[in-house]
Design a protein around this motif. Structure first.
Motif, PDB file in Angstrom:
ATOM      1  N   LYS A  53      61.969  23.506  56.667  1.00 35.15           N
ATOM      2  CA  LYS A  53      61.264  22.211  56.823  1.00 35.15           C
ATOM      3  C   LYS A  53      62.235  21.060  56.619  1.00 35.15           C
ATOM      4  O   LYS A  53      62.294  20.119  57.405  1.00 35.15           O
ATOM      5  CB  LYS A  53      60.140  22.098  55.773  1.00 35.15           C
ATOM      6  CG  LYS A  53      58.853  22.771  56.191  1.00 35.15           C
ATOM      7  CD  LYS A  53      57.757  22.433  55.185  1.00 35.15           C
ATOM      8  CE  LYS A  53      57.223  23.708  54.556  1.00 35.15           C
ATOM      9  NZ  LYS A  53      56.691  23.581  53.218  1.00 35.15           N
ATOM     10  N   LYS A  54      62.995  21.151  55.522  1.00 38.27           N
ATOM     11  CA  LYS A  54      63.886  20.029  55.172  1.00 38.27           C
ATOM     12  C   LYS A  54      64.998  19.838  56.208  1.00 38.27           C
ATOM     13  O   LYS A  54      65.347  18.714  56.543  1.00 38.27           O
ATOM     14  CB  LYS A  54      64.519  20.241  53.782  1.00 38.27           C
ATOM     15  CG  LYS A  54      63.510  20.338  52.660  1.00 38.27           C
ATOM     16  CD  LYS A  54      62.767  19.024  52.449  1.00 38.27           C
ATOM     17  CE  LYS A  54      61.645  19.176  51.446  1.00 38.27           C
ATOM     18  NZ  LYS A  54      60.715  18.055  51.435  1.00 38.27           N
ATOM     19  N   TYR A  55      65.589  20.939  56.685  1.00 40.30           N
ATOM     20  CA  TYR A  55      66.667  20.816  57.678  1.00 40.30           C
ATOM     21  C   TYR A  55      66.100  20.304  59.005  1.00 40.30           C
ATOM     22  O   TYR A  55      66.726  19.492  59.679  1.00 40.30           O
ATOM     23  CB  TYR A  55      67.377  22.157  57.902  1.00 40.30           C
ATOM     24  CG  TYR A  55      68.318  22.575  56.780  1.00 40.30           C
ATOM     25  CD1 TYR A  55      67.826  23.127  55.596  1.00 40.30           C
ATOM     26  CD2 TYR A  55      69.688  22.432  56.888  1.00 40.30           C
ATOM     27  CE1 TYR A  55      68.665  23.517  54.566  1.00 40.30           C
ATOM     28  CE2 TYR A  55      70.543  22.838  55.860  1.00 40.30           C
ATOM     29  CZ  TYR A  55      70.027  23.376  54.710  1.00 40.30           C
ATOM     30  OH  TYR A  55      70.861  23.759  53.692  1.00 40.30           O
ATOM     31  N   SER A  56      64.902  20.784  59.383  1.00 47.81           N
ATOM     32  CA  SER A  56      64.328  20.383  60.680  1.00 47.81           C
ATOM     33  C   SER A  56      63.918  18.912  60.691  1.00 47.81           C
ATOM     34  O   SER A  56      63.844  18.295  61.749  1.00 47.81           O
ATOM     35  CB  SER A  56      63.104  21.229  61.029  1.00 47.81           C
ATOM     36  OG  SER A  56      63.417  22.576  60.928  1.00 47.81           O
ATOM     37  N   GLU A  57      63.619  18.373  59.480  1.00 50.94           N
ATOM     38  CA  GLU A  57      63.199  16.955  59.407  1.00 50.94           C
ATOM     39  C   GLU A  57      64.342  16.070  58.941  1.00 50.94           C
ATOM     40  O   GLU A  57      64.131  14.912  58.604  1.00 50.94           O
ATOM     41  CB  GLU A  57      62.087  16.803  58.348  1.00 50.94           C
ATOM     42  CG  GLU A  57      60.797  17.491  58.674  1.00 50.94           C
ATOM     43  CD  GLU A  57      59.917  17.654  57.420  1.00 50.94           C
ATOM     44  OE1 GLU A  57      60.326  17.220  56.314  1.00 50.94           O
ATOM     45  OE2 GLU A  57      58.833  18.233  57.576  1.00 50.94           O
ATOM     46  N   PHE A  58      65.551  16.623  58.862  1.00 51.23           N
ATOM     47  CA  PHE A  58      66.664  15.906  58.221  1.00 51.23           C
ATOM     48  C   PHE A  58      66.908  14.527  58.854  1.00 51.23           C
ATOM     49  O   PHE A  58      67.126  14.411  60.056  1.00 51.23           O
ATOM     50  CB  PHE A  58      67.937  16.767  58.312  1.00 51.23           C
ATOM     51  CG  PHE A  58      69.148  16.124  57.713  1.00 51.23           C
ATOM     52  CD1 PHE A  58      69.176  15.807  56.360  1.00 51.23           C
ATOM     53  CD2 PHE A  58      70.263  15.826  58.490  1.00 51.23           C
ATOM     54  CE1 PHE A  58      70.295  15.202  55.804  1.00 51.23           C
ATOM     55  CE2 PHE A  58      71.380  15.231  57.932  1.00 51.23           C
ATOM     56  CZ  PHE A  58      71.393  14.921  56.594  1.00 51.23           C
ATOM     57  N   ASN A  59      66.848  13.492  57.993  1.00 50.06           N
ATOM     58  CA  ASN A  59      67.011  12.133  58.516  1.00 50.06           C
ATOM     59  C   ASN A  59      68.230  11.447  57.923  1.00 50.06           C
ATOM     60  O   ASN A  59      68.366  10.231  57.983  1.00 50.06           O
ATOM     61  CB  ASN A  59      65.749  11.307  58.211  1.00 50.06           C
ATOM     62  CG  ASN A  59      65.530  11.204  56.700  1.00 50.06           C
ATOM     63  OD1 ASN A  59      66.327  11.733  55.913  1.00 50.06           O
ATOM     64  ND2 ASN A  59      64.467  10.537  56.286  1.00 50.06           N
ATOM     65  N   ASP A 106      66.792  16.411  48.905  1.00 54.38           N
ATOM     66  CA  ASP A 106      66.017  17.652  48.763  1.00 54.38           C
ATOM     67  C   ASP A 106      66.857  18.888  49.089  1.00 54.38           C
ATOM     68  O   ASP A 106      66.698  19.941  48.470  1.00 54.38           O
ATOM     69  CB  ASP A 106      64.783  17.612  49.669  1.00 54.38           C
ATOM     70  CG  ASP A 106      63.716  16.685  49.091  1.00 54.38           C
ATOM     71  OD1 ASP A 106      63.799  16.371  47.885  1.00 54.38           O
ATOM     72  OD2 ASP A 106      62.828  16.264  49.858  1.00 54.38           O
ATOM     73  N   ILE A 145      68.636  20.523  64.100  1.00 51.37           N
ATOM     74  CA  ILE A 145      68.652  19.490  63.057  1.00 51.37           C
ATOM     75  C   ILE A 145      68.750  18.157  63.775  1.00 51.37           C
ATOM     76  O   ILE A 145      69.619  17.990  64.647  1.00 51.37           O
ATOM     77  CB  ILE A 145      69.886  19.604  62.143  1.00 51.37           C
ATOM     78  CG1 ILE A 145      70.114  21.031  61.685  1.00 51.37           C
ATOM     79  CG2 ILE A 145      69.758  18.682  60.942  1.00 51.37           C
ATOM     80  CD1 ILE A 145      71.222  21.140  60.645  1.00 51.37           C
ATOM     81  N   PRO A 146      67.873  17.197  63.442  1.00 50.08           N
ATOM     82  CA  PRO A 146      67.881  15.919  64.157  1.00 50.08           C
ATOM     83  C   PRO A 146      69.178  15.120  63.986  1.00 50.08           C
ATOM     84  O   PRO A 146      69.546  14.348  64.856  1.00 50.08           O
ATOM     85  CB  PRO A 146      66.705  15.148  63.551  1.00 50.08           C
ATOM     86  CG  PRO A 146      65.917  16.140  62.778  1.00 50.08           C
ATOM     87  CD  PRO A 146      66.798  17.291  62.466  1.00 50.08           C
ATOM     88  N   LYS A 147      69.857  15.297  62.844  1.00 47.41           N
ATOM     89  CA  LYS A 147      71.069  14.501  62.581  1.00 47.41           C
ATOM     90  C   LYS A 147      72.197  15.411  62.146  1.00 47.41           C
ATOM     91  O   LYS A 147      71.937  16.484  61.584  1.00 47.41           O
ATOM     92  CB  LYS A 147      70.802  13.515  61.432  1.00 47.41           C
ATOM     93  CG  LYS A 147      70.346  12.160  61.875  1.00 47.41           C
ATOM     94  CD  LYS A 147      70.401  11.193  60.734  1.00 47.41           C
ATOM     95  CE  LYS A 147      71.146   9.951  61.154  1.00 47.41           C
ATOM     96  NZ  LYS A 147      71.133   8.923  60.143  1.00 47.41           N
ATOM     97  N   GLU A 181      61.079  26.501  52.718  1.00 44.94           N
ATOM     98  CA  GLU A 181      61.192  25.079  52.325  1.00 44.94           C
ATOM     99  C   GLU A 181      62.404  24.453  53.011  1.00 44.94           C
ATOM    100  O   GLU A 181      62.356  23.326  53.495  1.00 44.94           O
ATOM    101  CB  GLU A 181      61.367  24.959  50.798  1.00 44.94           C
ATOM    102  CG  GLU A 181      60.165  25.401  49.981  1.00 44.94           C
ATOM    103  CD  GLU A 181      58.966  24.464  50.144  1.00 44.94           C
ATOM    104  OE1 GLU A 181      59.156  23.295  50.509  1.00 44.94           O
ATOM    105  OE2 GLU A 181      57.834  24.930  49.915  1.00 44.94           O
TER     106      GLU A 181
END
Ligand SMILES: Nc1ncnc2c1ncn2[C@@H]1O[C@H](COP(=O)(O)OP(=O)(O)O)[C@@H](O)[C@H]1O
Ligand SMILES: C[C@@](O)(CCOP(=O)(O)O)CC(=O)O
Length: 357
Positions: free
Chosen positions: A256-262, A267, A205-207, A253
């Protein structure tokens, strides 16, 4: 003399509980609450075992354990007979825990004898029977401790696959038909996508993502809940296959959302709500969980159960700036007033670790 401290994390299933039993993907994460094992060789003639979290301890002569290792065929039935004859305990939890312990010991040592007696203790930050992976953290800890004792594995070159496989054997004793998700995450740590029989992949997770763990205080049996869902699945196979497939799509889904978490949880909150609804649909909610969902929604948070359900733990997803926010303070005080203990933690965290003392 050999003296080790082993530590293994608890876990939460973010998405995919129950459907994972039917071969679907699950998204699981280690948490900061851990189980700690200490194993120390001694010059005594007796092995001493201490399980303070279960409030029991016992001793067994080294010679008896070695007789067992040499003579047992290593089947669960045989280990059960040994535990029943040796300890004569009427408490089912204590018996099961000892069967898991000696089953793992036998798997680790095979027909070899233990060369020295040892003191073994297992303590945990986790609530036992709550769905935060206490049984897997226990399995990972004893598997690691015994593998170190055999000399088959060294503390600086931990064999994660061997540990996880052996911890799965402990899970088989405690859970009858586990998917393997818990021993995997409690061994490797971090955030994983897992599918039964297909393995796992690591995700990042990015953040930092914050989670509140809420303890309903209601104990439940994973094995019973899994078999309750199995009965429903047998009664309505097409309906349930489709619900499990929906849970699987939700996991994709979510990945995707966790991997792109900003930092924006909007979502992920929606996925929490949908997942919670699906789990209620398959009958694994509980009045205590419903109460937590209600209090969370009232304060603008999204929650779901984690693990088998029927009580145990719920998780609430928290925004990055949740601290000192009025709605968060209200959430905590309302949950506490209703009798639910809360713990703030983050997604991820280290897997099994060993320290030589
Ligand atoms: N610290 C511990 N010491 C001894 N046994 C433990 C410990 N933690 C877990 N266990 C074993 O795991 C069982 C709990 O498994 P389970 O009901 O699945 O709980 P959880 O959902 O927390 O994994 C206990 O009854 C015991 O057999
Ligand atoms: C319900 C299930 O998907 C997860 C069980 O998790 P726990 O025992 O509540 O930690 C069962 C399993 O995966 O074996």
């Amino acid at each position: 003399m050999v003296h080790y401290k082993v530590s293994a994390p608890g876990k939460i299933i973010l998405h995919g509980e129950h459907s994972v039993v039917y071969g679907k993907d699950a998204l699981v994460s280690a948490i900061g609450l851990r189980t700690n094992l200490e194993i120390k060789e001694t010059d005594s003639e007796v092995i001493f075992i201490d399980f303070p979290s279960l409030k029991f301890q016992l001793e067994i002569p080294l010679i008896k354990v070695n007789e067992f290792l040499v003579n047992s065929d290593g089947t669960i039935e045989n280990v059960k007979d040994f535990v029943e004859n040796q300890f004569k305990r009427s408490n089912e939890t204590e018996n099961n825990t000892l069967v898991a312990l000696f089953y793992v010991l036998k798997k680790a040592f095979g027909n070899e004898k233990v060369s020295k007696a040892f003191d073994l203790s297992v303590k945990t930050d986790l609530r036992i029977g709550g769905g935060s992976g206490s049984s897997a953290a226990f399995g990972v800890s004893i598997a690691t401790g015994f593998l170190l004792l055999t000399g088959k594995m060294k503390e600086n070159t931990l064999d994660h696959e061997m540990i996880s496989n052996l911890a799965f054997e402990s899970e088989r004793v405690i859970h009858l038909n586990p998917s393997g998700v818990d021993n995997t995450i409690c061994t490797y740590g971090g955030l994983l996508k897992f599918a039964k029989g297909k393995g796992f992949s690591k995700l990042t997770i990015p953040k930092q993502l914050n989670i509140l763990i809420v303890d309903t205080g209601v104990s439940r049996s994973t094995a019973k809940l899994v078999s309750q869902v199995r009965d429903l699945h047998e009664g309505f196979p097409i309906l349930f296959d489709n619900i499990f497939e929906s849970m699987n799509i939700l996991v994709q889904e979510a990945i995707k959302k966790y991997s792109e978490f900003n930092g924006d949880i909007t979502d992920i909150e929606k996925l929490f709500e949908i997942n919670s609804g699906l789990l209620t649909t398959i009958g694994v909610s509980h009045p205590s969980l419903e109460e937590i969902y209600k209090i969370s929604r009232k304060n603008n948070f999204s929650s779901k159960l984690t693990g088998a359900g029927g009580g145990g733990y719920a998780i609430v997803i928290l925004p990055s700036d949740y601290k000192n926010k009025e709605n968060f303070e209200n959430l905590i005080s309302e949950l506490n007033e209703a009798g639910f203990e809360t713990t703030e933690t983050v997604i991820g965290g280290g897997g099994v670790s060993v320290e030589r003392v």
